[in-house]
Design a protein around this motif. Structure first.
Motif, PDB file in Angstrom:
ATOM      1  N   LEU A  44     -69.648 -23.983   9.562  1.00 38.00           N
ATOM      2  CA  LEU A  44     -68.750 -23.238   8.681  1.00 38.00           C
ATOM      3  C   LEU A  44     -67.686 -24.191   8.160  1.00 38.00           C
ATOM      4  CD1 LEU A  44     -68.132 -19.976  10.767  1.00 38.00           C
ATOM      5  CD2 LEU A  44     -69.603 -20.234   8.734  1.00 38.00           C
ATOM      6  N   VAL A  45     -67.403 -24.095   6.853  1.00 39.73           N
ATOM      7  CA  VAL A  45     -66.315 -24.849   6.236  1.00 39.73           C
ATOM      8  C   VAL A  45     -65.527 -23.890   5.347  1.00 39.73           C
ATOM      9  CG1 VAL A  45     -67.409 -27.130   6.354  1.00 39.73           C
ATOM     10  CG2 VAL A  45     -67.809 -25.674   4.364  1.00 39.73           C
ATOM     11  N   VAL A  46     -64.237 -24.174   5.205  1.00 36.84           N
ATOM     12  CA  VAL A  46     -63.325 -23.286   4.474  1.00 36.84           C
ATOM     13  C   VAL A  46     -62.668 -24.050   3.335  1.00 36.84           C
ATOM     14  CG1 VAL A  46     -61.262 -21.838   4.660  1.00 36.84           C
ATOM     15  CG2 VAL A  46     -62.866 -21.978   6.575  1.00 36.84           C
ATOM     16  N   GLY A  47     -62.671 -23.450   2.166  1.00 36.71           N
ATOM     17  CA  GLY A  47     -62.004 -24.031   1.003  1.00 36.71           C
ATOM     18  C   GLY A  47     -60.530 -23.709   0.995  1.00 36.71           C
ATOM     19  N   SER A  48     -59.803 -24.247   1.949  1.00 33.96           N
ATOM     20  CA  SER A  48     -58.385 -23.901   2.094  1.00 33.96           C
ATOM     21  C   SER A  48     -57.501 -24.642   1.106  1.00 33.96           C
ATOM     22  CB  SER A  48     -57.910 -24.203   3.514  1.00 33.96           C
ATOM     23  OG  SER A  48     -57.862 -25.597   3.743  1.00 33.96           O
ATOM     24  N   HIS A  55     -58.674 -23.182  -5.688  1.00 37.64           N
ATOM     25  CA  HIS A  55     -59.777 -23.555  -4.807  1.00 37.64           C
ATOM     26  C   HIS A  55     -60.027 -25.061  -4.933  1.00 37.64           C
ATOM     27  CE1 HIS A  55     -60.897 -19.431  -3.861  1.00 37.64           C
ATOM     28  NE2 HIS A  55     -60.851 -19.140  -5.154  1.00 37.64           N
ATOM     29  N   PRO A  56     -60.446 -25.713  -3.856  1.00 38.82           N
ATOM     30  CA  PRO A  56     -60.738 -27.148  -3.941  1.00 38.82           C
ATOM     31  C   PRO A  56     -61.985 -27.403  -4.792  1.00 38.82           C
ATOM     32  CG  PRO A  56     -61.336 -26.295  -1.783  1.00 38.82           C
ATOM     33  CD  PRO A  56     -60.652 -25.179  -2.510  1.00 38.82           C
ATOM     34  N   ALA A  57     -62.007 -28.564  -5.420  1.00 36.80           N
ATOM     35  CA  ALA A  57     -63.125 -28.912  -6.311  1.00 36.80           C
ATOM     36  C   ALA A  57     -64.462 -28.883  -5.589  1.00 36.80           C
ATOM     37  CB  ALA A  57     -62.883 -30.282  -6.938  1.00 36.80           C
ATOM     38  N   TRP A  58     -64.488 -29.327  -4.327  1.00 40.49           N
ATOM     39  CA  TRP A  58     -65.771 -29.374  -3.616  1.00 40.49           C
ATOM     40  C   TRP A  58     -66.396 -27.991  -3.506  1.00 40.49           C
ATOM     41  CZ3 TRP A  58     -66.387 -26.445   0.651  1.00 40.49           C
ATOM     42  CH2 TRP A  58     -65.256 -26.115   1.401  1.00 40.49           C
ATOM     43  N   SER A  59     -65.561 -26.936  -3.422  1.00 41.38           N
ATOM     44  CA  SER A  59     -66.126 -25.587  -3.287  1.00 41.38           C
ATOM     45  C   SER A  59     -66.797 -25.148  -4.589  1.00 41.38           C
ATOM     46  CB  SER A  59     -65.066 -24.587  -2.824  1.00 41.38           C
ATOM     47  OG  SER A  59     -64.107 -24.331  -3.819  1.00 41.38           O
ATOM     48  N   GLY A  60     -66.212 -25.503  -5.713  1.00 40.15           N
ATOM     49  CA  GLY A  60     -66.869 -25.225  -6.996  1.00 40.15           C
ATOM     50  C   GLY A  60     -68.147 -26.017  -7.157  1.00 40.15           C
ATOM     51  N   ASN A  61     -68.135 -27.255  -6.660  1.00 44.75           N
ATOM     52  CA  ASN A  61     -69.354 -28.060  -6.701  1.00 44.75           C
ATOM     53  C   ASN A  61     -70.482 -27.389  -5.917  1.00 44.75           C
ATOM     54  OD1 ASN A  61     -67.851 -29.967  -8.096  1.00 44.75           O
ATOM     55  ND2 ASN A  61     -67.650 -31.364  -6.360  1.00 44.75           N
ATOM     56  N   LEU A  62     -70.158 -26.830  -4.734  1.00 39.56           N
ATOM     57  CA  LEU A  62     -71.186 -26.169  -3.921  1.00 39.56           C
ATOM     58  C   LEU A  62     -71.693 -24.886  -4.566  1.00 39.56           C
ATOM     59  CD1 LEU A  62     -70.012 -26.504  -0.206  1.00 39.56           C
ATOM     60  CD2 LEU A  62     -71.869 -27.717  -1.364  1.00 39.56           C
ATOM     61  N   ILE A  63     -70.819 -24.184  -5.263  1.00 35.51           N
ATOM     62  CA  ILE A  63     -71.259 -22.971  -5.948  1.00 35.51           C
ATOM     63  C   ILE A  63     -72.257 -23.323  -7.042  1.00 35.51           C
ATOM     64  CG2 ILE A  63     -70.490 -21.120  -7.495  1.00 35.51           C
ATOM     65  CD1 ILE A  63     -67.957 -20.956  -5.694  1.00 35.51           C
ATOM     66  N   LYS A  64     -71.974 -24.384  -7.790  1.00 39.69           N
ATOM     67  CA  LYS A  64     -72.885 -24.786  -8.875  1.00 39.69           C
ATOM     68  C   LYS A  64     -74.163 -25.411  -8.329  1.00 39.69           C
ATOM     69  CE  LYS A  64     -73.282 -27.237 -13.182  1.00 39.69           C
ATOM     70  NZ  LYS A  64     -72.647 -28.085 -14.175  1.00 39.69           N
ATOM     71  N   LEU A 114     -59.652 -17.371   0.687  1.00 38.07           N
ATOM     72  CA  LEU A 114     -60.254 -18.689   0.839  1.00 38.07           C
ATOM     73  C   LEU A 114     -61.773 -18.570   0.887  1.00 38.07           C
ATOM     74  CD1 LEU A 114     -57.919 -20.230   3.578  1.00 38.07           C
ATOM     75  CD2 LEU A 114     -57.593 -20.126   1.105  1.00 38.07           C
ATOM     76  N   ARG A 115     -62.435 -19.478   0.205  1.00 38.00           N
ATOM     77  CA  ARG A 115     -63.901 -19.496   0.214  1.00 38.00           C
ATOM     78  C   ARG A 115     -64.393 -20.003   1.561  1.00 38.00           C
ATOM     79  NH1 ARG A 115     -64.557 -22.272  -5.768  1.00 38.00           N
ATOM     80  NH2 ARG A 115     -64.241 -20.338  -6.961  1.00 38.00           N
ATOM     81  N   VAL A 116     -65.390 -19.316   2.107  1.00 38.20           N
ATOM     82  CA  VAL A 116     -66.016 -19.705   3.374  1.00 38.20           C
ATOM     83  C   VAL A 116     -67.497 -19.951   3.091  1.00 38.20           C
ATOM     84  CG1 VAL A 116     -66.564 -19.009   5.739  1.00 38.20           C
ATOM     85  CG2 VAL A 116     -64.375 -18.329   4.717  1.00 38.20           C
ATOM     86  N   PHE A 117     -67.965 -21.120   3.495  1.00 40.08           N
ATOM     87  CA  PHE A 117     -69.364 -21.500   3.298  1.00 40.08           C
ATOM     88  C   PHE A 117     -70.027 -21.732   4.647  1.00 40.08           C
ATOM     89  CE2 PHE A 117     -67.284 -22.828  -0.566  1.00 40.08           C
ATOM     90  CZ  PHE A 117     -68.200 -22.558  -1.569  1.00 40.08           C
ATOM     91  N   ARG A 118     -71.297 -21.397   4.699  1.00 42.01           N
ATOM     92  CA  ARG A 118     -72.146 -21.787   5.830  1.00 42.01           C
ATOM     93  C   ARG A 118     -73.092 -22.867   5.303  1.00 42.01           C
ATOM     94  NH1 ARG A 118     -73.397 -17.171   8.199  1.00 42.01           N
ATOM     95  NH2 ARG A 118     -72.011 -17.623   9.948  1.00 42.01           N
TER      96      ARG A 118
END
Length: 124
Positions: A44-48, A55-64, A114-118
């Motif tokens: 688990l990682v959080v876009g804090s 939101h951090p850029a890396w979280s948008g990168n993962l969404i795309k 905050l975005r939460v990714f698995r």
């Protein structure tokens, strides 16, 4: 310097080095992140963004582009990211805030969810 084997703060909270594909550039982007390893080899990682407004850029990168690579404890692991929502996000959030209570403060400070990714290992 250590190839992801050791990151600052590892004594307090586990970290990984995430490599995403830049959503605009298409170039690899590396980001050190706190993580919560789960049973089954997922993370688990959080876009804090440390409680900042956006939101951090890396979280948008993962969404795309959800395919990424992590370095964790010296191992390189190809992963696929899933943005958690609804009940899955709530369950993960409860676990994350028990593990690292600052996340709730980041939510309060930023005024956003905050975005939460698995991150799940894949067989690329």
């Amino acid at each position: 310097m250590t190839g992801g084997r050791a990151l600052m703060g590892d004594q307090m909270i586990p970290h990984l080095l995430l490599t995403t594909t830049g959503s605009k550039s298409g170039q690899p982007r590396e980001t050190p992140l706190a993580c919560l390893p789960e049973d089954g080899g997922t993370f688990l990682v959080v876009g804090s963004n440390f409680g900042r407004e956006h939101h951090p850029a890396w979280s948008g990168n993962l969404i795309k582009t959800p395919q990424a690579t992590i370095r964790f404890q010296g191992r390189v692991i190809p992963v696929t990211a899933a943005l958690l929502t609804d009940a899955a996000r709530e369950q993960a959030w409860q676990t994350l805030t028990r593990f690292w209570p600052l996340y709730q403060g980041y939510t309060d400070r930023s005024g956003r969810e905050l975005r939460v990714f698995r991150l799940s290992p894949d067989t690329r």
